[in-house]
Write a protein that holds these residues in place. Structure first.
Motif, PDB file in Angstrom:
ATOM      1  N   VAL A  59      92.059  40.981 109.586  1.00  0.00           N
ATOM      2  CA  VAL A  59      91.606  40.365 110.836  1.00  0.00           C
ATOM      3  C   VAL A  59      91.333  38.875 110.592  1.00  0.00           C
ATOM      4  O   VAL A  59      91.753  38.017 111.371  1.00  0.00           O
ATOM      5  CB  VAL A  59      90.338  41.067 111.380  1.00  0.00           C
ATOM      6  N   ASN A  60      90.628  38.573 109.499  1.00  0.00           N
ATOM      7  CA  ASN A  60      90.344  37.166 109.163  1.00  0.00           C
ATOM      8  C   ASN A  60      91.632  36.369 108.974  1.00  0.00           C
ATOM      9  O   ASN A  60      91.737  35.209 109.378  1.00  0.00           O
ATOM     10  CB  ASN A  60      89.507  37.076 107.879  1.00  0.00           C
ATOM     11  N   LEU A  61      92.622  37.004 108.365  1.00  0.00           N
ATOM     12  CA  LEU A  61      93.906  36.361 108.095  1.00  0.00           C
ATOM     13  C   LEU A  61      94.578  35.922 109.400  1.00  0.00           C
ATOM     14  O   LEU A  61      95.172  34.848 109.481  1.00  0.00           O
ATOM     15  CB  LEU A  61      94.814  37.345 107.349  1.00  0.00           C
ATOM     16  N   MET A  62      94.442  36.760 110.426  1.00  0.00           N
ATOM     17  CA  MET A  62      95.118  36.467 111.695  1.00  0.00           C
ATOM     18  C   MET A  62      94.232  35.709 112.679  1.00  0.00           C
ATOM     19  O   MET A  62      94.658  35.414 113.790  1.00  0.00           O
ATOM     20  CB  MET A  62      95.631  37.766 112.320  1.00  0.00           C
ATOM     21  N   ASP A 103     112.810  45.149 115.473  1.00  0.00           N
ATOM     22  CA  ASP A 103     112.879  45.684 114.113  1.00  0.00           C
ATOM     23  C   ASP A 103     112.731  44.534 113.119  1.00  0.00           C
ATOM     24  O   ASP A 103     113.666  44.124 112.454  1.00  0.00           O
ATOM     25  CB  ASP A 103     114.220  46.406 113.918  1.00  0.00           C
ATOM     26  N   THR A 104     111.515  44.042 113.033  1.00  0.00           N
ATOM     27  CA  THR A 104     111.240  42.915 112.144  1.00  0.00           C
ATOM     28  C   THR A 104     110.102  43.282 111.206  1.00  0.00           C
ATOM     29  O   THR A 104     109.348  44.204 111.473  1.00  0.00           O
ATOM     30  CB  THR A 104     110.886  41.660 112.966  1.00  0.00           C
ATOM     31  N   ARG A 105     109.963  42.540 110.142  1.00  0.00           N
ATOM     32  CA  ARG A 105     108.983  42.930 109.120  1.00  0.00           C
ATOM     33  C   ARG A 105     107.568  42.451 109.418  1.00  0.00           C
ATOM     34  O   ARG A 105     106.613  42.877 108.785  1.00  0.00           O
ATOM     35  CB  ARG A 105     109.458  42.422 107.748  1.00  0.00           C
ATOM     36  N   GLY A 106     107.417  41.559 110.363  1.00  0.00           N
ATOM     37  CA  GLY A 106     106.075  41.193 110.809  1.00  0.00           C
ATOM     38  C   GLY A 106     105.351  40.143 110.002  1.00  0.00           C
ATOM     39  O   GLY A 106     104.189  39.850 110.274  1.00  0.00           O
ATOM     40  N   GLY A 107     106.025  39.574 108.995  1.00  0.00           N
ATOM     41  CA  GLY A 107     105.349  38.614 108.122  1.00  0.00           C
ATOM     42  C   GLY A 107     104.826  37.384 108.833  1.00  0.00           C
ATOM     43  O   GLY A 107     103.811  36.806 108.439  1.00  0.00           O
ATOM     44  N   ALA A 108     105.527  36.975 109.904  1.00  0.00           N
ATOM     45  CA  ALA A 108     105.113  35.769 110.631  1.00  0.00           C
ATOM     46  C   ALA A 108     103.716  35.921 111.216  1.00  0.00           C
ATOM     47  O   ALA A 108     102.890  35.004 111.136  1.00  0.00           O
ATOM     48  CB  ALA A 108     106.116  35.460 111.739  1.00  0.00           C
ATOM     49  N   ALA A 109     103.441  37.067 111.810  1.00  0.00           N
ATOM     50  CA  ALA A 109     102.136  37.292 112.436  1.00  0.00           C
ATOM     51  C   ALA A 109     101.003  37.225 111.424  1.00  0.00           C
ATOM     52  O   ALA A 109      99.886  36.800 111.742  1.00  0.00           O
ATOM     53  CB  ALA A 109     102.121  38.650 113.141  1.00  0.00           C
ATOM     54  N   LEU A 110     101.287  37.631 110.179  1.00  0.00           N
ATOM     55  CA  LEU A 110     100.257  37.647 109.149  1.00  0.00           C
ATOM     56  C   LEU A 110     100.144  36.326 108.392  1.00  0.00           C
ATOM     57  O   LEU A 110      99.225  36.155 107.606  1.00  0.00           O
ATOM     58  CB  LEU A 110     100.536  38.777 108.150  1.00  0.00           C
ATOM     59  N   SER A 111     101.082  35.411 108.641  1.00  0.00           N
ATOM     60  CA  SER A 111     101.093  34.172 107.858  1.00  0.00           C
ATOM     61  C   SER A 111     100.778  32.912 108.648  1.00  0.00           C
ATOM     62  O   SER A 111     100.209  31.960 108.105  1.00  0.00           O
ATOM     63  CB  SER A 111     102.476  33.983 107.197  1.00  0.00           C
ATOM     64  N   ILE A 112     101.170  32.886 109.910  1.00  0.00           N
ATOM     65  CA  ILE A 112     101.132  31.634 110.677  1.00  0.00           C
ATOM     66  C   ILE A 112      99.754  31.012 110.754  1.00  0.00           C
ATOM     67  O   ILE A 112      99.581  29.805 110.549  1.00  0.00           O
ATOM     68  CB  ILE A 112     101.726  31.858 112.093  1.00  0.00           C
ATOM     69  N   ARG A 113      98.732  31.800 111.022  1.00  0.00           N
ATOM     70  CA  ARG A 113      97.380  31.247 111.151  1.00  0.00           C
ATOM     71  C   ARG A 113      96.935  30.606 109.832  1.00  0.00           C
ATOM     72  O   ARG A 113      96.388  29.497 109.810  1.00  0.00           O
ATOM     73  CB  ARG A 113      96.403  32.356 111.563  1.00  0.00           C
ATOM     74  N   ALA A 114      97.183  31.314 108.737  1.00  0.00           N
ATOM     75  CA  ALA A 114      96.744  30.806 107.433  1.00  0.00           C
ATOM     76  C   ALA A 114      97.493  29.532 107.035  1.00  0.00           C
ATOM     77  O   ALA A 114      96.910  28.625 106.442  1.00  0.00           O
ATOM     78  CB  ALA A 114      96.939  31.884 106.367  1.00  0.00           C
ATOM     79  N   PHE A 144      95.228  39.906 119.965  1.00  0.00           N
ATOM     80  CA  PHE A 144      93.897  40.240 119.464  1.00  0.00           C
ATOM     81  C   PHE A 144      94.029  40.554 117.968  1.00  0.00           C
ATOM     82  O   PHE A 144      94.585  41.601 117.607  1.00  0.00           O
ATOM     83  CB  PHE A 144      93.328  41.461 120.181  1.00  0.00           C
ATOM     84  N   PRO A 145      93.531  39.691 117.082  1.00  0.00           N
ATOM     85  CA  PRO A 145      93.680  39.932 115.641  1.00  0.00           C
ATOM     86  C   PRO A 145      93.148  41.295 115.187  1.00  0.00           C
ATOM     87  O   PRO A 145      93.786  41.969 114.371  1.00  0.00           O
ATOM     88  CB  PRO A 145      92.860  38.795 115.010  1.00  0.00           C
ATOM     89  N   ASP A 146      92.006  41.707 115.736  1.00  0.00           N
ATOM     90  CA  ASP A 146      91.429  42.986 115.305  1.00  0.00           C
ATOM     91  C   ASP A 146      92.305  44.165 115.742  1.00  0.00           C
ATOM     92  O   ASP A 146      92.500  45.121 114.987  1.00  0.00           O
ATOM     93  CB  ASP A 146      89.997  43.151 115.832  1.00  0.00           C
TER      94      ASP A 146
END
Length: 448
Positions: free
Chosen positions: A84-87, A254-265, A287-289
């Motif tokens: 959650v903090n990551l996003m 059908d994507t791996r989702g890495g962008a959502a977990l990386s962009i904010r950081a 909503f990150p949570d």
């Protein structure tokens, strides 16, 4: 959804953790090594993964966790909190100027990211919130972009300002602002041109707009299916023109989702919305949570509730509740529920939002077209049969099957599903009543 593969791998890691009565530091290290590999395979930025694992490990081997009665659950809780903090920990809203003051929002991004469609989706969201938006066609290089914006603006009931493709984008933006002032509109959304890659001309054009009119929010639209490239694009835009937030498109793909977990950081800028489909209504606030909960296979019941509240007819909800209490649920109500599911989106995505359902459904695909067959069977019933399913004897079922063009076994199956749904809906109504949720706040619109 984008995170299906990552979610499955993480759930397998957590399953092993839950199975252990006590955890050693070696157990935690092994689990986090697997988490690290899963994140890297999901195309999460390497530095982001490294910092994430380090933070989780420091917390996970603390005295409070290791001496806990349920250390495995505590580690999972920590992973969830850090994700959650990551996003972004908190949901970020687009900030508007007060009252009738005009808010100018500049949309930017690469060609093919879905920027023009997303711009229209956003205008629809603002209109639903009581704003008076104007879409401004500033993409003069792609002729279809102006027409596309006009078509989508019309569908959303939002006016579109265009000067064709012979004027500079900065002049179109200025004129759009004057048009908004003259027509009592309080949000101007600039649909700027995309390119195949980040280039100097593109950036200079955006900078020129920002130098000549006051842009209150610069929003970058990125294609989540491009993975790590999406993060690189976001970093480029942030460094060269400055952005206030990001909208991720195609997060349902059908994507791996890495962008959502990386962009904010990487950029320090929040994800504002996520595009979850091609329809103009398929734009969800981020909503990150809730996203972390989906990724970790814990479901997303709050978004499911939001979907239901947005689409479900309040009066029908009250009528259905009364019917359920009196055990009067009939095929007309069943048909209403099926149609409600179709309005909310695919049944697969809805079911995956239910806690604990994601892992159970990983090899299951529910065919949304199957609803059409069910509807055909119900429409082949008489009014009396729909209102009173108890009169459905074998000869009536045979006639219904012929009318719907199906085997009688299909009719029997639907009747059986209806009976099971009727029981479940009655139980659900009682549960919601006991939890104080029955005052029109939420009615779960399906019986599967």
């Amino acid at each position: 959804m984008a995170f299906d593969s990552l979610s499955e791998k993480l759930q397998n890691v957590f399953k092993n953790l839950r199975g252990k009565g006590r955890l050693s530091e070696a157990d935690v290290a092994t689990a986090l090594k697997e988490v690290k590999m899963a994140l890297l395979e999901a195309d999460v930025n390497f530095k982001v993964v490294k910092n994430f694992i380090k933070t989780v490990q420091e917390r996970a081997v603390g005295q409070d966790v290791m001496s806990s009665l349920t250390p495995g659950q505590m580690v999972i809780k920590i992973v969830n909190e850090e994700m959650v903090n990551l996003m972004g920990s908190e949901t970020t809203e687009i900030v508007f100027k007060p009252g009738n003051e005009i808010t100018v929002i500049m949309m930017c991004g690469l060609q093919g990211a879905g920027k023009t469609t997303t711009t229209a989706k956003l205008a629809g969201k603002f209109k639903a919130k009581g704003k008076r938006p104007l879409l401004a066609a500033c993409d003069i290089y792609r002729p279809a972009a102006i027409e596309q914006l006009k078509i989508n603006g019309d569908k959303q009931g939002v006016p579109v300002f265009s000067m064709g493709d012979k004027h500079k984008p900065v002049n179109i933006a200025k004129a759009a602002l004057e048009h908004a002032k003259s027509n009592n509109l309080n949000v101007v959304i600039l649909d700027t041109a995309g390119r195949l890659h980040v280039d100097e001309d593109m950036m200079n054009e955006l900078i020129e707009i920002k130098e000549n009119i006051e842009v209150h929010q610069t929003i970058l639209v990125v294609d989540s299916m491009t993975g790590q490239d999406a993060v690189n694009v976001a970093e480029n835009f942030q460094n060269k023109i400055g952005i206030d937030g990001v909208i991720l498109t195609k997060l349902d793909g059908d994507t791996r989702g890495g962008a959502a977990l990386s962009i904010r950081a990487v950029t320090g800028r929040p994800i504002l919305y996520a595009g979850m489909g091609e329809k103009l209504s398929d734009l969800e606030q981020f909503f990150p949570d809730r996203m972390a909960s989906r990724i970790l296979g814990m479901g997303d019941i709050l978004t499911l509730i939001d979907k239901a509240q947005a689409d479900f007819d309040e009066e029908k909800a009250k009528q259905l509740e009364k019917k359920l209490k009196k055990a009067e649920f009939d095929f007309n109500d069943y048909l209403d529920q099926l149609q409600q599911i179709k309005k909310m989106g695919g049944i697969n995505d809805i079911l995956k939002m239910m806690p604990g359902m994601g892992s159970q459904l990983k090899d299951v695909e529910v065919d949304d077209n199957a609803f059409n067959g069910v509807e055909a069977i119900i429409y082949s019933m008489t009014k009396a049969e729909r209102a009173n399913p108890d009169i459905l004897n074998p000869s009536r079922k045979k006639r219904i099957a012929q009318g719907a063009g199906v085997d009688i076994s299909e009719v029997n199956k639907i009747v059986k599903q209806f009976d099971q749904t009727k029981k479940m809906m009655k139980q659900m109504s009682g549960m919601m009543g006991s939890k104080g949720m029955k005052k029109g706040k939420f009615k779960l619109p399906f019986g599967f």
